[in-house]
Design a protein around this motif. Structure first.
Motif, PDB file in Angstrom:
ATOM      1  N   ASP A 102       0.825  -1.203   0.000  1.00  0.00           N
ATOM      2  CA  ASP A 102       0.000   0.000   0.000  1.00  0.00           C
ATOM      3  C   ASP A 102       0.868   1.265   0.000  1.00  0.00           C
ATOM      4  O   ASP A 102       0.494   2.296   0.565  1.00  0.00           O
ATOM      5  N   ALA A 103       2.031   1.165  -0.636  1.00  0.00           N
ATOM      6  CA  ALA A 103       2.967   2.298  -0.643  1.00  0.00           C
ATOM      7  C   ALA A 103       2.367   3.490  -1.374  1.00  0.00           C
ATOM      8  O   ALA A 103       1.642   3.343  -2.368  1.00  0.00           O
ATOM      9  N   LYS A 104       2.664   4.679  -0.887  1.00  0.00           N
ATOM     10  CA  LYS A 104       2.184   5.903  -1.543  1.00  0.00           C
ATOM     11  C   LYS A 104       3.112   6.310  -2.695  1.00  0.00           C
ATOM     12  O   LYS A 104       2.708   7.017  -3.616  1.00  0.00           O
ATOM     13  N   ASP A 105       4.356   5.854  -2.643  1.00  0.00           N
ATOM     14  CA  ASP A 105       5.327   6.121  -3.706  1.00  0.00           C
ATOM     15  C   ASP A 105       5.190   5.026  -4.766  1.00  0.00           C
ATOM     16  O   ASP A 105       5.202   3.835  -4.452  1.00  0.00           O
ATOM     17  N   PHE A 106       5.057   5.421  -6.034  1.00  0.00           N
ATOM     18  CA  PHE A 106       4.858   4.454  -7.112  1.00  0.00           C
ATOM     19  C   PHE A 106       6.159   3.795  -7.580  1.00  0.00           C
ATOM     20  O   PHE A 106       6.140   2.984  -8.512  1.00  0.00           O
ATOM     21  N   GLY A 107       7.274   4.139  -6.980  1.00  0.00           N
ATOM     22  CA  GLY A 107       8.559   3.663  -7.474  1.00  0.00           C
ATOM     23  C   GLY A 107       8.661   2.157  -7.583  1.00  0.00           C
ATOM     24  O   GLY A 107       9.327   1.628  -8.481  1.00  0.00           O
ATOM     25  N   CYS A 108       7.994   1.424  -6.684  1.00  0.00           N
ATOM     26  CA  CYS A 108       8.128  -0.036  -6.698  1.00  0.00           C
ATOM     27  C   CYS A 108       7.306  -0.682  -7.805  1.00  0.00           C
ATOM     28  O   CYS A 108       7.499  -1.867  -8.109  1.00  0.00           O
ATOM     29  N   VAL A 109       6.363   0.068  -8.445  1.00  0.00           N
ATOM     30  CA  VAL A 109       5.506  -0.537  -9.468  1.00  0.00           C
ATOM     31  C   VAL A 109       5.431   0.276 -10.758  1.00  0.00           C
ATOM     32  O   VAL A 109       4.809  -0.179 -11.722  1.00  0.00           O
ATOM     33  N   ASP A 110       6.021   1.444 -10.802  1.00  0.00           N
ATOM     34  CA  ASP A 110       5.906   2.283 -11.996  1.00  0.00           C
ATOM     35  C   ASP A 110       6.447   1.578 -13.230  1.00  0.00           C
ATOM     36  O   ASP A 110       5.889   1.684 -14.328  1.00  0.00           O
ATOM     37  N   TRP A 111       7.524   0.826 -13.073  1.00  0.00           N
ATOM     38  CA  TRP A 111       8.101   0.055 -14.177  1.00  0.00           C
ATOM     39  C   TRP A 111       7.083  -0.935 -14.754  1.00  0.00           C
ATOM     40  O   TRP A 111       7.091  -1.226 -15.959  1.00  0.00           O
ATOM     41  N   TYR A 112       6.200  -1.440 -13.900  1.00  0.00           N
ATOM     42  CA  TYR A 112       5.202  -2.429 -14.310  1.00  0.00           C
ATOM     43  C   TYR A 112       4.038  -1.755 -15.032  1.00  0.00           C
ATOM     44  O   TYR A 112       3.639  -2.171 -16.129  1.00  0.00           O
ATOM     45  N   VAL A 113       3.513  -0.696 -14.438  1.00  0.00           N
ATOM     46  CA  VAL A 113       2.334  -0.028 -14.988  1.00  0.00           C
ATOM     47  C   VAL A 113       2.654   0.659 -16.311  1.00  0.00           C
ATOM     48  O   VAL A 113       1.775   0.800 -17.175  1.00  0.00           O
ATOM     49  N   GLN A 114       3.904   1.082 -16.521  1.00  0.00           N
ATOM     50  CA  GLN A 114       4.302   1.700 -17.789  1.00  0.00           C
ATOM     51  C   GLN A 114       3.992   0.793 -18.978  1.00  0.00           C
ATOM     52  O   GLN A 114       3.725   1.272 -20.084  1.00  0.00           O
ATOM     53  N   GLN A 115       3.998  -0.503 -18.735  1.00  0.00           N
ATOM     54  CA  GLN A 115       3.796  -1.458 -19.819  1.00  0.00           C
ATOM     55  C   GLN A 115       2.345  -1.502 -20.302  1.00  0.00           C
ATOM     56  O   GLN A 115       2.057  -2.066 -21.361  1.00  0.00           O
ATOM     57  N   PHE A 116       1.425  -0.908 -19.538  1.00  0.00           N
ATOM     58  CA  PHE A 116       0.012  -0.938 -19.928  1.00  0.00           C
ATOM     59  C   PHE A 116      -0.367   0.229 -20.835  1.00  0.00           C
ATOM     60  O   PHE A 116      -1.537   0.395 -21.170  1.00  0.00           O
ATOM     61  N   CYS A 117       0.609   1.029 -21.236  1.00  0.00           N
ATOM     62  CA  CYS A 117       0.298   2.297 -21.912  1.00  0.00           C
ATOM     63  C   CYS A 117      -0.495   2.109 -23.198  1.00  0.00           C
ATOM     64  O   CYS A 117      -1.247   2.989 -23.601  1.00  0.00           O
ATOM     65  N   ASN A 118      -0.360   0.971 -23.870  1.00  0.00           N
ATOM     66  CA  ASN A 118      -1.070   0.747 -25.121  1.00  0.00           C
ATOM     67  C   ASN A 118      -2.369  -0.031 -24.930  1.00  0.00           C
ATOM     68  O   ASN A 118      -2.974  -0.483 -25.904  1.00  0.00           O
ATOM     69  N   SER A 119      -2.789  -0.199 -23.693  1.00  0.00           N
ATOM     70  CA  SER A 119      -3.986  -0.987 -23.394  1.00  0.00           C
ATOM     71  C   SER A 119      -5.178  -0.086 -23.103  1.00  0.00           C
ATOM     72  O   SER A 119      -5.050   0.933 -22.415  1.00  0.00           O
ATOM     73  N   GLU A 120      -6.341  -0.468 -23.640  1.00  0.00           N
ATOM     74  CA  GLU A 120      -7.571   0.289 -23.415  1.00  0.00           C
ATOM     75  C   GLU A 120      -8.155   0.015 -22.025  1.00  0.00           C
ATOM     76  O   GLU A 120      -8.921   0.818 -21.499  1.00  0.00           O
ATOM     77  N   LEU A 121      -7.815  -1.140 -21.480  1.00  0.00           N
ATOM     78  CA  LEU A 121      -8.377  -1.555 -20.199  1.00  0.00           C
ATOM     79  C   LEU A 121      -7.367  -2.459 -19.500  1.00  0.00           C
ATOM     80  O   LEU A 121      -6.681  -3.251 -20.155  1.00  0.00           O
ATOM     81  N   VAL A 122      -7.274  -2.338 -18.172  1.00  0.00           N
ATOM     82  CA  VAL A 122      -6.450  -3.246 -17.362  1.00  0.00           C
ATOM     83  C   VAL A 122      -7.387  -4.091 -16.519  1.00  0.00           C
ATOM     84  O   VAL A 122      -8.186  -3.565 -15.733  1.00  0.00           O
ATOM     85  N   ILE A 123      -7.322  -5.401 -16.700  1.00  0.00           N
ATOM     86  CA  ILE A 123      -8.070  -6.337 -15.859  1.00  0.00           C
ATOM     87  C   ILE A 123      -7.079  -6.957 -14.876  1.00  0.00           C
ATOM     88  O   ILE A 123      -6.090  -7.576 -15.288  1.00  0.00           O
ATOM     89  N   GLY A 124      -7.332  -6.785 -13.612  1.00  0.00           N
ATOM     90  CA  GLY A 124      -6.397  -7.274 -12.610  1.00  0.00           C
ATOM     91  C   GLY A 124      -6.987  -8.366 -11.750  1.00  0.00           C
ATOM     92  O   GLY A 124      -8.215  -8.504 -11.631  1.00  0.00           O
ATOM     93  N   PHE A 125      -6.093  -9.133 -11.151  1.00  0.00           N
ATOM     94  CA  PHE A 125      -6.507 -10.095 -10.129  1.00  0.00           C
ATOM     95  C   PHE A 125      -5.756  -9.757  -8.845  1.00  0.00           C
ATOM     96  O   PHE A 125      -4.534  -9.813  -8.801  1.00  0.00           O
ATOM     97  N   GLU A 126      -6.516  -9.352  -7.819  1.00  0.00           N
ATOM     98  CA  GLU A 126      -5.965  -9.009  -6.507  1.00  0.00           C
ATOM     99  C   GLU A 126      -4.839  -7.972  -6.603  1.00  0.00           C
ATOM    100  O   GLU A 126      -3.762  -8.128  -6.022  1.00  0.00           O
ATOM    101  N   LEU A 127      -5.108  -6.915  -7.347  1.00  0.00           N
ATOM    102  CA  LEU A 127      -4.105  -5.852  -7.476  1.00  0.00           C
ATOM    103  C   LEU A 127      -3.919  -5.143  -6.133  1.00  0.00           C
ATOM    104  O   LEU A 127      -4.899  -4.790  -5.475  1.00  0.00           O
ATOM    105  N   PRO A 128      -2.683  -4.914  -5.715  1.00  0.00           N
ATOM    106  CA  PRO A 128      -2.453  -4.141  -4.498  1.00  0.00           C
ATOM    107  C   PRO A 128      -2.824  -2.678  -4.706  1.00  0.00           C
ATOM    108  O   PRO A 128      -2.812  -2.169  -5.841  1.00  0.00           O
ATOM    109  N   PRO A 129      -3.144  -1.959  -3.637  1.00  0.00           N
ATOM    110  CA  PRO A 129      -3.533  -0.544  -3.774  1.00  0.00           C
ATOM    111  C   PRO A 129      -2.519   0.294  -4.529  1.00  0.00           C
ATOM    112  O   PRO A 129      -2.895   1.186  -5.301  1.00  0.00           O
ATOM    113  N   VAL A 130      -1.214   0.035  -4.341  1.00  0.00           N
ATOM    114  CA  VAL A 130      -0.207   0.870  -4.996  1.00  0.00           C
ATOM    115  C   VAL A 130      -0.288   0.751  -6.520  1.00  0.00           C
ATOM    116  O   VAL A 130      -0.082   1.739  -7.240  1.00  0.00           O
TER     117      VAL A 130
END
Length: 624
Positions: A102-130
């Protein structure tokens, strides 16, 4: 229907597709070995995608489904999250996960979320708040799914959170009808109330506490895993009117001793701890005044069954709601989630559509257990198949001062819904006939008490909890390199500064003697002594250790240099791994004296195995 277009991606960006959907998971929940990272959420993600693929493709045949996975090597982990993250996961992966969750800093996941840039929708399973916050901050839509806490319905259902009003509106149309819950509760209550199986009986009028695993996203708060002792004051208030309670152990938790001894020691309650089917207990007993849990899904199910339920940490239906991006609390979602009509609305598909049926007419339109049978079935399996074979264990953990009448009344209530008092011998005999195992542990130690443990009896399980094989007539074999003996001490004795003197008769398995094993004994982080075993020397030593009772559960840790198996040595067919044995155990609980100060300031270190008498040394200060 054509085969789905599924791409598994990790670090590289996806090329723009006609309509791309990213499938994402909790990439922070890692286990790290020397060079590899493993994450069971990758399999969960694939499971979810397979279930959703038919509906997605029927709604939009041109959709491109992309799985985005986390690091699979330590090199990838280091590259994406840095040296400090790699070190943290190597040291304690569970703690590292909780701190990032539940980190407020995105540094631990920004590398991951950057990969969704070409996606119209993100479907997640048990995504953490961060991760949800990071996706939301980038202006992307997400739909995060998890299994809903109501797990005894005709099928598993999902719960969902989203940051998109259109998706939220579509979800509200496929919510499970409330009559599904009501009918299922009464269906199973009818079955259990008709059979009234002794295995599920508990004494009337006792509150039920529901355990859960020690490492779970449901109990993460402020970067750490919460436990029962964090809510001692509120528990004391909730249990103020009760001397005894029932604790339902979680099937995936190896030992609940730390929890039950906290409840007995700190709260001074008598505990009935059981591993029998939790649905059977709740549906068979009408007079449960309240159910208490940290944040277990079973608490939600208990509420649906009509019981007053207290969530000490959070209701799991609201626990995963991220207030600054999720639109509303989670609701149970039926089989409409698998229908093309739902996905057509989510994906803005217009024009002619062909749907199997109107999902609003039947919450579980694909049939019972459609999703459940593709997963493990938890406690629900017994409701389907194995109720006639129901068995389990119930352990009575008495508080100090529990008299024989109250003890016998509790034992009777553990075996009969009429709660007729039963003496221990009668209870054991009756339990054996019903396939139930009854254990009666010893009460906490009190000042002035001398106790000789019945090594072959069931009460010896009070002490030999972790790292030991089941007891034999003579005593216990250790089963692990690290073993622990626990000694419960009364709250009063701890407050008065009790000193425990322990005497154990310890011997080594003969198959180990050639390797000259060494046994280290520790308490509160300090070494109390070493036991050396050598060919030609006695194989049994009388070990005496004095420790301060600094809590209601005193732990003595034994660390052995190795184990051996009779089978591997071709001595017998016994495949167990054996270490040292304990054939006698005595406990003396003495009042506070100057000895307490002496032990604090000048520890004694004893060594056995070099002479007929132990060698004693004085070690100043702390350390090992």
């Amino acid at each position: 229907m054509r085969s789905p277009s599924v791409i598994k991606r990790k670090a590289r960006s996806a090329k723009r597709a006609k309509f791309q959907i990213a499938f994402a998971c909790d990439v922070l929940r890692l286990e790290v070995t020397d060079s590899e990272c493993t994450n069971f959420q990758h399999r969960n993600l694939e499971w979810l995608r397979e279930l959703l693929t038919p509906g997605l493709l029927a709604a939009n045949p041109g959709v491109n489904l992309v799985d985005f996975l986390g690091p699979e090597t330590t090199e990838e982990l280091q590259e994406r999250m840095g040296d400090s993250a790699l070190a943290a996961y190597r040291e304690d992966p569970a703690t590292a996960w909780a701190q990032n969750y539940d980190a407020k800093d995105f540094g631990c996941v920004d590398w991951y979320v950057q990969q969704f840039c070409n996606s119209e929708l993100v479907i997640g399973f048990e995504l953490p708040p961060v991760i949800k916050r990071c996706i939301h901050a980038r202006g992307q839509r997400y739909l995060d799914l998890r299994i809903h806490p109501l797990r005894f319905l005709r099928d598993l259902c999902f719960s969902a959170t989203t940051n998109d009003p259109l998706i939220f509106a579509a979800l509200s149309k496929i919510e499970v009808d409330s009559h599904e819950i009501t009918h299922q509760v009464h269906r199973y209550r009818a079955m259990f109330r008709r059979r009234l199986m002794p295995v599920f009986a508990i004494p009337p009028g006792l509150p039920v506490l529901v355990g859960q695993t020690a490492v779970d996203s449901a109990i993460i708060q402020d970067g750490q895993f919460m436990n029962w002792s964090d809510y001692a004051d509120r528990l004391q208030s909730e249990l103020n009117d009760f001397d005894s309670l029932v604790f339902m152990e979680h099937p995936s938790q190896p030992s609940s001793t730390q929890i039950t001894e906290f409840l007995r020691g700190s709260l001074e309650k008598t505990i009935i701890s059981t591993n029998v089917n939790s649905y059977g207990v709740l549906l068979s007993n009408k007079s449960i005044p309240k159910v208490i849990t940290l944040s277990s899904s079973l608490g939600v199910e208990a509420q649906a069954m009509g019981f007053e339920t207290k969530f000490l940490l959070a209701d799991p239906r609201n626990k995963f709601l991220v207030l600054d991006c999720d639109l509303a609390a989670e609701i149970p979602i039926g089989h409409g989630l698998f229908e093309p009509s739902f996905w057509a609305e989510v994906l803005h598909v217009t024009g002619e559509r062909h749907y199997s049926q109107d999902p609003s007419s039947n919450s579980f339109s694909f049939g019972e257990n459609y999703a459940r049978n593709s997963l493990d079935q938890w406690a629900y399996a017994a409701l389907q198949h194995d109720l006639g074979q129901a068995a389990g264990r119930k352990t009575l953990i008495p508080a100090l001062g529990l008299n024989s009448f109250c003890r016998d009344s509790l034992l009777g209530g553990m075996l009969s819904y009429k709660a007729t008092p039963l003496a221990p011998a009668q209870a054991m005999q009756l339990a054996h006939k019903t396939g139930l195992q009854i254990e009666l542990l010893d009460p906490p130690m009190e000042i002035g008490e001398h106790r000789t443990v019945d090594m072959g009896g069931g009460s010896s399980k009070t002490y030999f909890v972790d790292g030991f094989h089941p007891p034999e007539a003579w005593g216990y074999w250790s089963s692990e390199i690290r073993s622990c003996i626990y000694i419960p001490v009364s709250k009063r004795a701890v407050a008065l500064g009790a000193l425990l003197k322990l005497r154990l008769h310890i011997f080594i398995y003969s198959g180990l003697i050639a390797s000259a094993p060494v046994l280290r004994i520790r308490h509160s982080g300090d070494t109390s002594g070493y036991v050396f075993f050598r060919p030609g020397m006695p194989d049994t030593h009388v070990v005496e250790v004095s420790v301060l009772a600094n809590s209601e559960l005193v732990q003595l840790t034994f660390e052995l240099t190795g184990l051996e198996s009779p089978y591997s040595l071709k001595e017998s067919g016994d495949i167990r791994w054996l270490g040292f044995g304990v054939r006698e155990f005595e406990i003396f609980c003495e009042a506070s004296s100057d000895t307490r100060i002496e032990i604090q300031n000048e520890r004694g270190l004893s060594v056995w195995g070099f002479s007929p008498e132990p060698l004693n040394y004085k070690i100043h200060g702390r350390g090992s």
